[in-house]
Design an enzyme around this catalytic site. Structure first.
Site, PDB file in Angstrom:
ATOM      1  CB  SER A  92      -0.888   0.024   1.247  1.00  0.00           C
ATOM      2  OG  SER A  92      -0.113   0.287   2.409  1.00  0.00           O
ATOM      3  CG  ASP A  93       1.232   5.917  -1.217  1.00  0.00           C
ATOM      4  OD1 ASP A  93       2.174   6.084  -0.406  1.00  0.00           O
ATOM      5  OD2 ASP A  93       1.034   6.680  -2.180  1.00  0.00           O
ATOM      6  CD1 TRP A  94       4.752   5.392   5.096  1.00  0.00           C
ATOM      7  CD2 TRP A  94       4.637   4.151   3.255  1.00  0.00           C
ATOM      8  NE1 TRP A  94       5.861   4.560   5.069  1.00  0.00           N
ATOM      9  CE2 TRP A  94       5.813   3.783   3.955  1.00  0.00           C
ATOM     10  CE3 TRP A  94       4.348   3.471   2.068  1.00  0.00           C
ATOM     11  CZ2 TRP A  94       6.701   2.814   3.515  1.00  0.00           C
ATOM     12  CZ3 TRP A  94       5.226   2.494   1.614  1.00  0.00           C
ATOM     13  CH2 TRP A  94       6.385   2.177   2.328  1.00  0.00           C
TER      14      TRP A  94
END
Length: 813
Positions: A213-215
């Site tokens: 995932s993106d953060w």
């Protein structure tokens, strides 16, 4: 491995590392932000120093896969110096809009350029033993409400425009990791999109790597794992851990789904050498001469000579030079957001030119400012953290920070929860002049700013998230106070955190300045009038071109356009050096003798720009994004907010496949500078293209050759662009599309063949009803060109039968 151990691998241990399992000898590995450097585990500001390379749009303008692969190799060395074995790069989203705040991080408006350079970057990085993370998958072409916005894209536009760079990075370069984007795709978060992550990426493309995932971009337990999101970042886990173990035992998701994700984490660790070298070394700041030289060379090769009436390259001997503008003495080397880092050094344009001139030959004057935020106060900041939200009780932790900008990604202090803390940050400021000073305050949460006990800015009661810090921080609030030169004052910020978005991010920023006025403007114009040559260094900065915020328009910020016009009126030998992360309009273009676009070229910025201005290096760049005359000419400026910037949580990609130059040709709009444009200091002669197979049945490839000669007196580079124009079709197709290109470097008098290949996909469009790429039978025109508006020759080939390449994943029924 137990179920609990497998699940533990599926979220980060902290902000930058994966979970280790000592019982089984499974090490943690470290990730680092990229893509124009390896920052390591530090904050977006400060931290261990690192090499700053040219940004994505600059690499796109180089049109040079060999150079980009070389940079990928150097970035692998940089990542290792920070103890990182995975780099969060490259960014391969398409420059759909001219005002996307993150255009600087992307390569091009065109999928062919983007795919080719992405493949080179991934190849170079992974040859160096560091895993690439191709991002952001998919549909992140704007920063407006990016964590919630749904990018509504039809199958044809996805397959022809937005997916090819990811497909090439995965299938050709073998990328080790892919990062899902924050946004939703057709209503579903990409981190939960089974068609995208499972059916397309893993099944159809055969991706064996890891999807992260993106953060803070993962929002659920079962849907993300079921879709194919392997790793939730950052850690510690929010949605996995015990929740996922319970879901498996309840039968809500199969144990095999968890095992597959865990295998992919282990495979990534193995691929980057984690098992062979399990210890994560300490971060180091290693300033390598080889990297310095590469950055300087790459910066020059990315610079685009937009206009030149013969004044360039400059002859500096015996001539006085005025270096004017907000970017003359300031090194604008990178964009803003997660790509930024603490560079080893930064060479300003004036410094680069000053090294080539004698004493008193070069004089400078800013004339105007171009900052979006007030210039950062120098600090240091002494911070007292309280365990209560109202600045009462004992100080639970004292911190010292070197700058007037402080960011915290995780907890501010180990002993306090986010909901329970407040802080007081104090610094001292000594004015250099007696005047009205403007203070600016940005914070992620309510705050106020006091100067010697007087409240100058107060946003405690009406704070709201705005256009700073990834849409978490307020629009800068400003206040004015009269200060006396030499009298030091105390500057205090009182702050309380409020979580504004899904990002668990805290920050305060204090800026201060005495604004430049008409006097500075007039002085700069007079300096130009008194000099033989005037160079205006104009543009934007990472405050404007930044993650989390789109641009307000295409005009140069502040009074820069006015300054350029005034300087040109005062000095007939005016040259403009632009540094931006994308297109700008140029109302003064016909009044100046030359214009170069230098982008954000990394820490050697001033040297690279000086090399091109003086002819020590060739301006090797060509535009990989169209520059329009006006914002209204661009593809997404339709007058309907649903097309851009979005409405009611949706942005509709109604431009379809007509992105960039495809749009301008369809609409009959002449751009300011076309896609692929760039001038040289030498001249080239082209011969007509030739093909080895005038009749093509879809098997294998067609090889196209274009012979190019350097007919000038200097070495130079040329980009041969190969476009394919289709016959009349059953669907609306662009007039022509770039399908291959070659970058040539030629000595004076040298002749070289540009050799390019075309497969069946080069003649195809995507038929959503048949869920297939289709090349219709008929006659296609192959156009060799120096830009989308500068053909140099063409040849016809015949596709002898309909060619159909079926695909499996289908996004819309």
């Amino acid at each position: 491995m137990t179920l609990e151990e497998q699940v533990s691998l599926l979220a980060g241990a902290d902000f930058w590392t994966t979970v280790a399992i000592p019982r089984l000898g499974i090490p943690a590995i470290k990730l680092s932000d990229g893509p124009n450097g390896a920052r390591g585990g530090g904050s977006l500001i400060g931290g261990v120093k690192a090499a700053s390379f040219p940004v994505g749009i600059a690499l796109g303008a180089s049109w040079n896969p060999a150079l980009v692969e070389e940079i990928g190799g150097a970035l692998a060395e940089e990542a290792r110096s920070k103890g990182a074995s995975v780099l969060l790069a490259p960014t391969v989203n398409i420059q759909r809009s001219a005002v996307n705040g993150r255009n600087f991080e992307c390569y091009s408006e065109d999928p062919c350029v983007t795919a080719t350079l992405a493949t080179a970057y991934v190849t170079g990085l992974q040859k160096g033993g560091v895993g690439a993370t191709v991002k952001h998958f998919v549909g992140n072409e704007s920063e407006i409400q990016r964590t919630t916005m749904s990018s509504d894209i039809d199958d044809r536009a996805l397959r022809e425009i937005y997916l090819p760079p990811f497909e090439a990075a995965v299938k050709t370069a073998g990328a080790f990791a892919v990062m899902s984007s924050y946004n939703r795709l057709n209503g579903t978060f990409t981190s939960e999109h089974k068609t995208l992550l499972g059916d397309l990426l893993k099944d159809e493309w055969g991706f064996t790597g890891l999807v992260m995932s993106d953060w803070f971009g993962s929002h659920s337990t079962v849907p993300t794992v079921e879709a194919g999101l392997d790793l939730e970042m950052p850690g510690p886990t929010r949605d996995r851990g015990d929740k996922l173990v319970a879901a498996v035992r309840a039968g809500d998701i199969t144990a095999e789904k968890v095992r597959d994700a865990a295998r992919r984490v282990l495979r990534l660790i193995e691929r980057v050498g984690g098992f062979e070298a399990p210890d994560i070394p300490a971060e180091q700041a290693i300033d390598k001469p080889t990297h310095r030289a590469l950055i300087r060379r790459a910066g020059a090769e990315a610079i685009v000579l937009l206009k030149n009436d013969g004044i360039l390259p400059l002859d500096l001997s015996g001539r006085t030079i005025a270096a004017i503008g907000p970017n003359a003495e300031t090194a604008q080397i990178m964009g803003g957001g997660s790509a930024q880092l603490n560079p080893h050094y930064a060479i300003s344009p004036a410094s680069g030119l000053r090294s080539l001139t004698s004493e008193n030959q070069l004089r400078t004057g800013a004339g105007v400012t171009a900052n979006r935020l007030m210039p950062l106060i120098s600090g240091p900041f002494e911070v007292d953290v309280y365990g209560r939200p109202d600045l009462t009780g004992p100080v639970v932790e004292h911190q010292s920070h070197p700058l007037g900008e402080v960011m915290w990604f995780n907890a501010v202090a180990p002993s306090v929860a986010d909901a329970d803390f407040s802080l007081r940050a104090t610094t001292r400021f000594t004015p250099s002049e007696t005047a009205e000073h403007v203070f600016g305050l940005v914070s992620v949460g309510p705050s106020r700013l006091l100067v010697d006990g007087r409240t100058v800015v107060d946003i405690r009661d009406h704070w709201a998230p705005g256009d700073n810090y990834f849409e978490c921080g307020n629009r800068e609030a400003r206040g004015t106070i009269a200060l006396e030169a030499g009298r030091t004052v105390d500057v205090v910020v009182e702050y309380r955190f409020v979580q504004a978005t899904a990002l668990n991010f805290k920050a305060i920023r204090v800026g201060v300045a005495v604004p430049l006025g008409d006097k500075a403007f007039a002085e700069a114009v007079e300096l130009a009038r008194a000099s033989d040559i005037a160079i205006v260094y104009a543009g934007r900065s990472g405050e404007w071109d930044t993650e989390g915020n789109d641009l307000p328009g295409l005009d140069l910020p502040g009074r820069q356009d006015e300054l350029i016009a005034a300087v040109a009126a005062a000095n007939a030998n005016t040259v403009v050096v632009l540094q931006t992360g994308g297109p700008v309009v140029m109302p003064w273009l016909d009044k100046v003798r030359a214009v170069i676009e230098a982008w954000y070229p990394g820490q050697e910025a001033g040297n690279a720009i000086a090399d091109v201005l003086t002819g020590a290096a060739e301006p090797g760049g060509r535009l990989a994004q169209t520059f329009p005359h006006r914002l209204a000419d661009t593809p997404v400026e339709t007058g309907d907010s649903l097309t851009y910037p979005g409405r009611d949580g949706h942005v509709a990609y109604r431009d379809g496949v007509f992105v960039g130059y495809r749009h301008y040709e369809k609409a009959g709009i002449e751009p300011l500078f076309p896609f692929g444009h760039g001038l040289s200091y030498t001249s080239f002669d082209w011969q007509a293209p030739t093909v080895d197979r005038p009749n093509f049945d879809g098997e294998g490839v067609i090889t196209v050759r274009v012979r190019v000669s350097n007919s000038g007196a200097r070495p130079g580079s040329e980009v041969v662009q190969l476009y394919v124009a289709p016959p009349a079709s059953r669907v609306e197709r662009p007039a022509k599309e770039l399908r291959a290109f070659a970058k040539l470097h030629l000595a004076p008098g040298e002749t070289v063949d540009a050799t390019m290949t075309l497969s069946a996909r080069a003649f195809s469009y995507f038929d959503a009803e048949r869920n297939a790429f289709v090349a219709e039978k008929g006659r296609y025109r192959l156009i060799a060109a120096a830009s989308s508006a500068a053909p140099r020759g063409g040849i016809d080939i015949e596709v002898t039968r309909e060619i159909v390449e079926g695909v499996r994943a289908r996004f819309q029924d």
